[in-house]
Design a protein around this motif. Structure first.
Motif, PDB file in Angstrom:
ATOM      1  N   LEU A  41       0.824  -1.218   0.000  1.00  0.00           N
ATOM      2  CA  LEU A  41       0.000   0.000   0.000  1.00  0.00           C
ATOM      3  C   LEU A  41       0.856   1.264   0.000  1.00  0.00           C
ATOM      4  CD1 LEU A  41      -3.013  -0.309   2.483  1.00  0.00           C
ATOM      5  CD2 LEU A  41      -3.001  -0.512   0.016  1.00  0.00           C
ATOM      6  N   VAL A  42       2.003   1.201   0.700  1.00  0.00           N
ATOM      7  CA  VAL A  42       2.778   2.434   0.903  1.00  0.00           C
ATOM      8  C   VAL A  42       4.075   2.500   0.101  1.00  0.00           C
ATOM      9  CG1 VAL A  42       1.832   2.671   3.230  1.00  0.00           C
ATOM     10  CG2 VAL A  42       4.062   1.586   2.938  1.00  0.00           C
ATOM     11  N   ASN A  43       4.425   1.420  -0.603  1.00  0.00           N
ATOM     12  CA  ASN A  43       5.727   1.435  -1.304  1.00  0.00           C
ATOM     13  C   ASN A  43       5.599   1.752  -2.794  1.00  0.00           C
ATOM     14  OD1 ASN A  43       4.861  -0.883  -2.586  1.00  0.00           O
ATOM     15  ND2 ASN A  43       6.440  -2.225  -1.756  1.00  0.00           N
ATOM     16  N   GLY A  44       4.435   2.191  -3.210  1.00  0.00           N
ATOM     17  CA  GLY A  44       4.231   2.474  -4.626  1.00  0.00           C
ATOM     18  C   GLY A  44       3.378   1.428  -5.304  1.00  0.00           C
ATOM     19  N   GLY A  45       2.904   0.440  -4.533  1.00  0.00           N
ATOM     20  CA  GLY A  45       1.949  -0.516  -5.075  1.00  0.00           C
ATOM     21  C   GLY A  45       2.505  -1.881  -5.419  1.00  0.00           C
ATOM     22  N   LEU A  46       3.748  -2.170  -5.015  1.00  0.00           N
ATOM     23  CA  LEU A  46       4.358  -3.459  -5.363  1.00  0.00           C
ATOM     24  C   LEU A  46       4.296  -4.426  -4.184  1.00  0.00           C
ATOM     25  CD1 LEU A  46       7.557  -2.124  -7.161  1.00  0.00           C
ATOM     26  CD2 LEU A  46       5.497  -3.013  -8.241  1.00  0.00           C
ATOM     27  N   LEU A  47       3.786  -5.630  -4.450  1.00  0.00           N
ATOM     28  CA  LEU A  47       3.792  -6.664  -3.409  1.00  0.00           C
ATOM     29  C   LEU A  47       5.174  -7.301  -3.402  1.00  0.00           C
ATOM     30  CD1 LEU A  47       1.832  -8.167  -1.376  1.00  0.00           C
ATOM     31  CD2 LEU A  47       1.812  -9.996  -3.061  1.00  0.00           C
ATOM     32  N   MET A  48       5.874  -7.151  -2.287  1.00  0.00           N
ATOM     33  CA  MET A  48       7.224  -7.706  -2.175  1.00  0.00           C
ATOM     34  C   MET A  48       7.153  -9.052  -1.451  1.00  0.00           C
ATOM     35  SD  MET A  48       8.804  -5.258  -3.599  1.00  0.00           S
ATOM     36  CE  MET A  48      10.469  -5.896  -3.448  1.00  0.00           C
ATOM     37  N   GLN A  49       8.056  -9.936  -1.810  1.00  0.00           N
ATOM     38  CA  GLN A  49       8.120 -11.216  -1.093  1.00  0.00           C
ATOM     39  C   GLN A  49       8.879 -10.991   0.212  1.00  0.00           C
ATOM     40  OE1 GLN A  49       8.764 -14.832  -3.405  1.00  0.00           O
ATOM     41  NE2 GLN A  49      10.332 -15.390  -1.930  1.00  0.00           N
ATOM     42  N   PRO A  50       8.240 -11.260   1.356  1.00  0.00           N
ATOM     43  CA  PRO A  50       8.949 -11.025   2.611  1.00  0.00           C
ATOM     44  C   PRO A  50      10.072 -12.044   2.793  1.00  0.00           C
ATOM     45  CG  PRO A  50       6.863 -12.108   3.044  1.00  0.00           C
ATOM     46  CD  PRO A  50       6.909 -11.845   1.580  1.00  0.00           C
ATOM     47  N   TYR A  51      11.138 -11.622   3.427  1.00  0.00           N
ATOM     48  CA  TYR A  51      12.209 -12.581   3.703  1.00  0.00           C
ATOM     49  C   TYR A  51      12.991 -12.203   4.953  1.00  0.00           C
ATOM     50  CZ  TYR A  51      15.305  -9.382   1.019  1.00  0.00           C
ATOM     51  OH  TYR A  51      16.005  -8.298   0.545  1.00  0.00           O
ATOM     52  N   VAL A  52      13.562 -13.233   5.574  1.00  0.00           N
ATOM     53  CA  VAL A  52      14.308 -13.024   6.821  1.00  0.00           C
ATOM     54  C   VAL A  52      15.792 -13.362   6.674  1.00  0.00           C
ATOM     55  CG1 VAL A  52      12.366 -13.356   8.397  1.00  0.00           C
ATOM     56  CG2 VAL A  52      13.695 -15.328   7.668  1.00  0.00           C
ATOM     57  N   VAL A  53      16.145 -14.039   5.598  1.00  0.00           N
ATOM     58  CA  VAL A  53      17.567 -14.370   5.371  1.00  0.00           C
ATOM     59  C   VAL A  53      18.061 -13.563   4.180  1.00  0.00           C
ATOM     60  CG1 VAL A  53      19.162 -16.180   4.648  1.00  0.00           C
ATOM     61  CG2 VAL A  53      17.451 -16.664   6.373  1.00  0.00           C
ATOM     62  N   SER A  54      19.121 -12.788   4.405  1.00  0.00           N
ATOM     63  CA  SER A  54      19.611 -11.934   3.323  1.00  0.00           C
ATOM     64  C   SER A  54      20.872 -12.484   2.673  1.00  0.00           C
ATOM     65  CB  SER A  54      19.886 -10.527   3.847  1.00  0.00           C
ATOM     66  OG  SER A  54      20.913 -10.558   4.811  1.00  0.00           O
ATOM     67  N   GLU A  55      21.569 -13.382   3.369  1.00  0.00           N
ATOM     68  CA  GLU A  55      22.858 -13.819   2.813  1.00  0.00           C
ATOM     69  C   GLU A  55      23.278 -15.150   3.430  1.00  0.00           C
ATOM     70  OE1 GLU A  55      26.156 -10.739   1.825  1.00  0.00           O
ATOM     71  OE2 GLU A  55      26.692 -11.640   3.733  1.00  0.00           O
ATOM     72  N   VAL A  56      23.882 -15.993   2.599  1.00  0.00           N
ATOM     73  CA  VAL A  56      24.491 -17.237   3.090  1.00  0.00           C
ATOM     74  C   VAL A  56      25.939 -17.242   2.623  1.00  0.00           C
ATOM     75  CG1 VAL A  56      24.463 -19.756   3.005  1.00  0.00           C
ATOM     76  CG2 VAL A  56      22.308 -18.506   2.983  1.00  0.00           C
ATOM     77  N   VAL A  57      26.845 -17.388   3.564  1.00  0.00           N
ATOM     78  CA  VAL A  57      28.271 -17.438   3.210  1.00  0.00           C
ATOM     79  C   VAL A  57      28.811 -18.799   3.618  1.00  0.00           C
ATOM     80  CG1 VAL A  57      30.526 -16.349   3.501  1.00  0.00           C
ATOM     81  CG2 VAL A  57      28.463 -14.968   3.661  1.00  0.00           C
ATOM     82  N   ASP A  58      29.213 -19.587   2.626  1.00  0.00           N
ATOM     83  CA  ASP A  58      29.781 -20.894   2.953  1.00  0.00           C
ATOM     84  C   ASP A  58      31.019 -21.155   2.097  1.00  0.00           C
ATOM     85  OD1 ASP A  58      28.782 -21.507   0.483  1.00  0.00           O
ATOM     86  OD2 ASP A  58      27.075 -22.643   1.215  1.00  0.00           O
ATOM     87  N   GLU A  59      31.480 -22.390   2.110  1.00  0.00           N
ATOM     88  CA  GLU A  59      32.710 -22.753   1.397  1.00  0.00           C
ATOM     89  C   GLU A  59      32.617 -22.420  -0.094  1.00  0.00           C
ATOM     90  OE1 GLU A  59      35.503 -25.273   2.676  1.00  0.00           O
ATOM     91  OE2 GLU A  59      35.037 -23.844   4.252  1.00  0.00           O
ATOM     92  N   SER A  60      31.411 -22.532  -0.629  1.00  0.00           N
ATOM     93  CA  SER A  60      31.254 -22.322  -2.076  1.00  0.00           C
ATOM     94  C   SER A  60      31.164 -20.843  -2.442  1.00  0.00           C
ATOM     95  CB  SER A  60      30.004 -23.044  -2.577  1.00  0.00           C
ATOM     96  OG  SER A  60      28.868 -22.536  -1.926  1.00  0.00           O
ATOM     97  N   GLY A  61      31.041 -19.981  -1.461  1.00  0.00           N
ATOM     98  CA  GLY A  61      31.000 -18.549  -1.748  1.00  0.00           C
ATOM     99  C   GLY A  61      29.888 -17.838  -1.021  1.00  0.00           C
TER     100      GLY A  61
END
Lengths: 147, 575
Positions: free
Chosen positions: B433-453
């Motif tokens: 409603l307040v971001n310009g009308g785009l439904l965003m997918q909610p998420y709680v994990v922003s990054e995974v750092v492991d051996e592969s990168g």
């Protein structure tokens, strides 16, 4: 005659060959002893190295344990709860209330901000290298009083 | 006589036959063991000499959005006793006296328990701290063996317990992020084989093979530890103050769908986790993600957005509020306003300001069932939010396509009754409603750092729900709902905010869910927050219970977020 010679020569060659055999046997025994000794030394060294390895592995485990322990300690010391506790201990406290002041001034924009004169770079005469392309009639117009 | 001795008698023949058969049997058996079944016996011999052990991979850490650890792995030890070395009473006594106090067990109990254990080693203590382990390495009591293991440590205490979740004894995630991202956090254990001597110790330079375990990756959350602590403490205080059953607070960054903080009560404490206690099992889930509720009047904002977006109404459009809305063909009670009031000619903005049920019903009828449920679907209520956490349900919505749907459902759904969604659904829809009308997918994990990168999760636009113009109008209207009503409980001095109260009621019950959804600042919304308080006893209305919570939290959140931006800008602009 040949038979006789052969018969006569036999004991001497036997003694000779016996004489040659002794040093060979001694050498062989020596070699065996050296090889055996080397083997013992090698086994001993392997065992010693094995014990050293076990000790080093134990030391590695202890050091790794200490590292994770210290990492956890650092993380705990940087926790918000601990920071708050320390701040309280130092006599700090959260602000009781916030006052909002309405200021009737326009917030200065980046472009309108002016440095005090003492900090501003000295103005220099602008040197324009480009030739004056205005025509004679334009120059004439400029002479008019109302231009 | 001599000839008789050499005679081939039947006795001799029998003896030869026996010998031949025996020799043949041995040969056949040797062929079977050494040639035909060579692999099998070679393996058996290897098993006898080789010892198999599983090297566990160290589990990765869970960090907050700024990199502060919320869950880490520390070394720990399982303590075993070899009962065969404790047969001598004095030896056992000396060892038990050393070990007992370190693992909080009576020496006599230890001796009795160890000697009763007939097979293998006796497990005296599980996952003791590294400090105790190091001390035992130094003291080295007879017959005591330490096996390295690990356990979870929570530097921020019980913070974000339902979001983080927990792991079991086998180091496998069982709830929350620990379970949802178990593959990334857990790494890969490895089987190691080594040759051992009669005492079971590894033989130096003996045969051995196996691979090194792959350590688990670190996970960075979108959760901010400061905001998380702020909302957890506030929710706890408010639940106590209103003698409520529970509650939820979710803060989302509307432009990205990142969940900045999420808490729900009742929940569990990581420091007092007891998997054997069945009563605790009900506390493990993150209720903001897993439990549905009827959003009440907060839903009116979505109904209004649909009407505006379809071009059916403007903020100034009026309808006549008689205080009642008839539902045709039902024969039941007419729908009334929550305070039984009637306002006469009323604008759409006033509809939201006074939270009029009759207006929402009027608007829903204007929109029509087909379009109304289209918008409900576009706001994401028919699907799970796919935030990455487990146990997410879809919203419970009856539409005109369902057999058990009646026109009254459209009427009640328009003001948030008879429709159930999770708090995460609702805060995601409000962000649109307040971001310009785009439904965003909610998420709680922003990054995974492991051996592969390094793997970064970027914001995902699910779809456009309403136009930018509608969104902008909704921001202004929701601002008018709060700042335009002189006594509104959500007003923040010095800050322009927007929002909407909600009160969910239950049939034949005094129970309510008091809620408030808000955002700030109006000029450029930095956060959207949803607050729900379940069954408050001191007051029942969202405006009285939840709105003041927003008033207390909003300036702190803005100060915090603003301070961060300021710091970053200062660094960037320094000469």
């Amino acid at each position: 005659m040949a038979i006789l010679d052969r018969t006569l020569a036999t004991p001497a060659s036997k003694a000779k060959s016996q004489l040659r055999l002794v040093p060979i046997l001694v050498l062989a025994c020596g070699a065996i002893a050296v090889i055996g000794l080397l083997r013992i030394v090698q086994t001993s060294q392997a065992t010693t190295a094995g014990f050293a390895m076990t000790a080093l592995q134990q030391e590695k485990l202890e050091l790794e344990t200490s590292v994770t322990q210290l990492e956890a300690e650092v993380a705990t010391l940087s926790s918000i709860e601990r920071i708050e506790r320390e701040a309280t201990r130092l006599g700090l406290e959260a602000p009781a209330g916030v006052s909002y002041l309405e200021v009737g001034a326009i917030w200065p924009g980046e472009t309108s901000q002016v440095l005090p004169a003492r900090f501003a770079p000295k103005e220099e005469d602008q040197v324009d290298g480009s030739p004056d392309n205005s025509g004679w009639w334009q120059d004439l117009l400029k002479q008019l009083p109302f231009y | 006589m001599a000839r008789e001795n050499r005679r081939f008698t039947w006795r001799l023949a029998l003896l030869m036959l026996v010998l031949a058969l025996s020799t043949g049997g041995i040969v056949v058996r040797l062929v079977q063991v050494q040639i035909l079944d060579h692999e099998y016996y070679a393996q058996k011999a290897e098993e006898e000499h080789l010892h198999r052990t599983v090297a566990r991979a160290p589990r990765g850490a869970i960090l907050d959005r700024n990199g502060f650890p919320l869950a880490t792995t520390v070394a720990a030890f399982d303590i075993y006793i070899d009962p065969r070395t404790w047969t001598d009473a004095s030896t056992a006594r000396a060892a038990a006296d050393t070990l007992g106090p370190l693992i909080n067990r009576e020496p006599d109990d230890l001796i009795a328990a160890a000697l009763q254990y007939a097979e293998g080693d006796y497990l005296a203590a599980r996952s003791v701290s590294a400090q105790v382990g190091l001390e035992l390495f130094e003291l080295a009591p007879t017959g005591v063996r330490l096996v390295e293991t690990s356990k979870r440590s929570y530097p921020e205490g019980d913070l974000a317990s339902t979001v983080l979740g927990f792991i079991g004894r086998d180091q496998v995630g069982l709830a929350g992020v620990e379970a949802a991202y178990d593959l990334e956090l857990g790494g890969q254990s490895a089987e190691i084989y080594f040759e051992r001597d009669g005492l079971g110790n590894p033989i130096p330079f003996g045969k051995g093979y196996g691979e090194e375990p792959v350590p688990g990756g670190d996970i960075r959350l979108t959760i901010d530890r400061y905001l998380q602590r702020l909302v957890e403490e506030k929710l706890h205080d408010e639940i106590e103050r209103h003698e409520a059953e529970g509650g939820t607070i979710v803060i989302m960054e509307p432009k990205t769908g990142q969940v900045l903080a999420m808490t729900s009560q009742p929940s569990f404490r990581l420091s007092q986790l007891d998997l054997a206690d069945e009563e605790q099992a009900d506390l493990y889930r993150p209720r903001a993600v897993t439990d549905v509720y009827s959003p009440g009047s907060v839903m009116k904002t979505l109904t209004m957005a649909a009407g505006l977006d379809l071009g059916l109404v403007t903020p100034g459009t009026t309808y006549f509020d008689s205080g009642q809305a008839e539902v045709p063909g039902e024969g039941g009670e007419p729908i009334e306003n929550w305070d039984f009031s009637a306002h006469g000619t009323t604008t759409m903005t006033e509809l939201l300001q006074y939270s009029l049920n009759t207006g929402a019903v009027w608007l829903a009828r204007l929109i029509g069932a087909e379009s109304f449920y289209e918008y409900v679907e576009k706001f994401g209520f028919m699907d799970s939010t796919r935030s990455g956490l487990g146990g997410e349900p879809e919203g419970i919505v009856r539409t005109y396509k369902d057999d058990d749907w009646y026109p009254v459902d459209l009427a009640t759904n328009s003001f948030g009754q008879g429709i159930s969604v999770t708090p995460l659904h609702m805060v995601t829809a409000l962000s649109a409603l307040v971001n310009g009308g785009l439904l965003m997918q909610p998420y709680v994990v922003s990054e995974v750092v492991d051996e592969s990168g390094r793997r970064t999760y970027e914001p995902v636009v699910v779809r456009r729900v309403i136009s930018e113009e509608t969104s902008s109008t909704m921001v202004q209207m929701m601002n008018a709902v709060v700042d335009g009503v002189p006594t509104h409980g959500a007003q923040v001095p010095g800050l322009s905010v927007g929002g909407k109260t909600g009160t969910t009621t239950f049939e034949n019950s005094s129970r309510t869910i008091a809620s408030f959804a808000g955002f700030a600042p109006v000029e450029d919304p930095q956060f959207v927050i949803l607050i729900t308080i379940d069954w408050p006893k001191t007051d029942s209305l969202g405006g009285a219970v939840a709105a003041p919570i927003f008033r207390d939290l909003a300036p702190k959140i803005i100060a915090y977020l603003g301070a961060q931006d300021g710091d970053i800008a200062l660094v960037e602009r320094a000469p």
